[in-house]
Design a protein around this motif. Sequence first.
Motif, short mmCIF file in Angstrom:
data_model
loop_
_atom_site.label_atom_id
_atom_site.label_comp_id
_atom_site.label_asym_id
_atom_site.label_seq_id
_atom_site.Cartn_x
_atom_site.Cartn_y
_atom_site.Cartn_z
N ALA A 67 76.38 87.16 62.62
CA ALA A 67 75.34 86.77 63.58
C ALA A 67 75.76 85.53 64.37
O ALA A 67 75.37 85.36 65.52
N ASN A 68 76.54 84.65 63.75
CA ASN A 68 76.91 83.39 64.43
C ASN A 68 78.36 83.36 64.87
O ASN A 68 78.92 82.28 65.13
N LYS A 69 78.95 84.54 64.96
CA LYS A 69 80.37 84.63 65.28
C LYS A 69 80.76 83.85 66.55
O LYS A 69 81.72 83.09 66.55
N ASP A 70 79.99 84.04 67.62
CA ASP A 70 80.38 83.41 68.88
C ASP A 70 80.42 81.89 68.75
O ASP A 70 81.36 81.24 69.18
N ALA A 71 79.35 81.35 68.12
CA ALA A 71 79.29 79.89 67.97
C ALA A 71 80.46 79.40 67.12
O ALA A 71 81.07 78.36 67.42
N ILE A 72 80.80 80.14 66.08
CA ILE A 72 81.89 79.72 65.18
C ILE A 72 83.21 79.66 65.96
O ILE A 72 83.93 78.66 65.92
N LEU A 73 83.49 80.73 66.69
CA LEU A 73 84.77 80.78 67.40
C LEU A 73 84.83 79.72 68.51
O LEU A 73 85.85 79.06 68.71
N GLU A 74 83.70 79.54 69.20
CA GLU A 74 83.67 78.53 70.28
C GLU A 74 83.87 77.12 69.73
O GLU A 74 84.60 76.32 70.29
N ASN A 75 83.16 76.83 68.63
CA ASN A 75 83.27 75.50 68.04
C ASN A 75 84.71 75.18 67.67
O ASN A 75 85.20 74.08 67.89
N LEU A 76 85.38 76.16 67.09
CA LEU A 76 86.76 75.92 66.65
C LEU A 76 87.68 75.69 67.84
O LEU A 76 88.50 74.78 67.85
N ASP A 77 87.49 76.51 68.86
CA ASP A 77 88.31 76.38 70.05
C ASP A 77 88.13 74.98 70.66
O ASP A 77 89.09 74.28 70.96
N ARG A 78 86.87 74.57 70.77
CA ARG A 78 86.57 73.27 71.38
C ARG A 78 87.14 72.14 70.52
O ARG A 78 87.72 71.19 71.01
N GLU A 79 86.94 72.27 69.20
CA GLU A 79 87.40 71.21 68.30
C GLU A 79 88.93 71.06 68.34
O GLU A 79 89.46 69.96 68.31
N GLU A 80 89.61 72.18 68.42
CA GLU A 80 91.09 72.09 68.49
C GLU A 80 91.51 71.36 69.76
O GLU A 80 92.41 70.53 69.75
N LYS A 81 90.82 71.67 70.89
CA LYS A 81 91.17 71.02 72.15
C LYS A 81 90.86 69.53 72.07
O LYS A 81 91.65 68.69 72.50
N GLN A 82 89.67 69.21 71.53
CA GLN A 82 89.28 67.79 71.44
C GLN A 82 90.23 67.01 70.56
O GLN A 82 90.56 65.87 70.83
N PHE A 83 90.64 67.63 69.46
CA PHE A 83 91.53 66.94 68.53
C PHE A 83 92.88 66.68 69.20
O PHE A 83 93.44 65.59 69.07
N ALA A 84 93.34 67.65 69.95
CA ALA A 84 94.62 67.47 70.65
C ALA A 84 94.50 66.29 71.61
O ALA A 84 95.40 65.44 71.70
#
Length: 591
Positions: free
Chosen positions: A342-359
């Motif tokens: 049910a929360n797949k989109d939010a999970i994938l988006e969060n990870l993508d964003r977090e990887e970019k922010q961390f970089a």
Amino acid sequence: MKAVELRQKYLDFFRKNGHSVIRSAPLIPENDPTVLFTTAGMHPLVPYLLGEKHPQGNRLTDYQKCIRTGDIDEVGDPVHLTFFEMLGNWSLGDYFKKESIAFSFEFLTSAEWLNLPLDRLAFTVFAGDEDAPFDAEAYAEWQKHGVSEKRIAKLPKADNWWGPAGVTGPCGPDTEIFYWTGPLPAPEVFEPSDKRWVEIWNNVFMQYFKNAEGKFEPLKQCNVDTGMGVERVTAVLQGKASCYDTELFAGLFAKLDAIRGVEAPAERVRSERVVVEHIRASVFLMADGVAPGNVDQAYVLRRLIRRAIREGMKLGITEIFTPSMAQVVIDEYGELYPELVANKDAILENLDREEKQFAAALERGTKEFEKLIAKVPAHIQNKSISGKNAFYLYETYGFPIEMILEMATEKGFSVDVKGYEEAYAKHQELSRQGAEQKFKGGLADHSEETARLHTATHLLHKALRLTLGEHVAQKGSNITAERLRFDFSHPDKVTPEQLKIVEDMVNEVIKADVPVICEELSIEEARNSGAIGLFGDKYGERVKVYSVGDFSKEICGGPHAQRSGELGHFRIQKEESSSRGVRRIKAVLEH
Ligand code: SER
């Protein structure tokens, strides 16, 4: 035996013995600020262990997702995990030691169930101290099943006592069951310090309530709370030394190999284990509505994700990789835990964003690091980065100390690691104190004020839906004895005018002094009656529905005020963003 079969057998066995199967509760405790995460199967059941009636009866069983972060730095060795699943069975004031031990014995040794040889099992019981006596009953019960006294160890509180997750709560002596994983035959005499004896099950006999003064008062009802870790028992049953060698992690490792373009190695290394473990834990946290951030659960999530990314970098990964790893978790666990899907989109988006922010943070941090270095005149001998500066890089830019050391060495600098560790320890102490602040109130605290704030939360939820629209849904709730905090889905800031309408609406209902009524209904009846709240999808499951007059009707475990008039004056203190698309309101009751 695979984990899927273990879960099924466990639930079948206890169902056959009169237990209702209940759903896994969220990882974020609902209305319980005493801990950040659900740490054991018993945790969501605290109100019922304290005597409240459970709508599904007094014998329960489940698999419960749990997070324990105490050993986060140990993750990477073959045994530690932050996220795990726990199988459990409970007696809420029904059976006690004799039956609990008989159930465990039958499930473990009977050919129909796990069929483990008694010769490979050993047991511990509580030895007794000034707070509570030796558990002679548990000791005698194991013997009745043919267990030799050489295989029953008597141990002190440090080993054979299960305390509350917070500082107060139900607790009592326990009996633990161990399985021999060394060469056969197993030693005749059980030596608990021999690590080849692996704990597989813990049966807690709750008889006491530890109060705020640290005293042990007898509980109104005696309960049984047992816990069996799915990952560990799966490994043991398969004769594997590590849960990372079971099918539970195989898909994640295969994905990691594919991303790196390498063949599966003969043995996994620390970095690989950290990546798969932390991604699995992060996905489950995000499925329960947590987004990466800088406080509380959000901060733990951010740490887990960033550690996974860092270890991924060490493995040579240069692309964004965590979303595709997360997809494996969603595919493999989605059936057992539909919230992942049910929360797949939010999970994938969060990870993508977090990887970019961390970089980006790493890039800024590198610049800062270079500035620090440039300040030191070239002629100085023994150039060093102070502990304070090293900690600043860690704290502000998420630079791990190993990385600071590496970069410093490249530039001919040393690092005051001791000073860094002192700064780190000081910070830990401050966060520990912060965490202890959270140990006030909560579900274990049935004070009248907490009950009133629970009722106020229902009124607030309904008033928000009437004012802002039906899209408003609860995303989180946290109540202390002083205030309520309510997170809900809403895309925009709530305007002061809207807040005023909500506040007035709640105060109107309080003024009307209407009764608060609790009914027990099936999920279908609750849904048909128009109740809001978290619906499970299990057919026939029974739930409690609280109505406040005819204003609000909501599924909830309680506790609540008797009448709305008890609430006093409701005042919203603050409205802010909690995470994307989620707003947070803090409010108090003034008397
Ligand atoms: N609460 C106990 C444990 O976590 C038994 O479930 O081990």
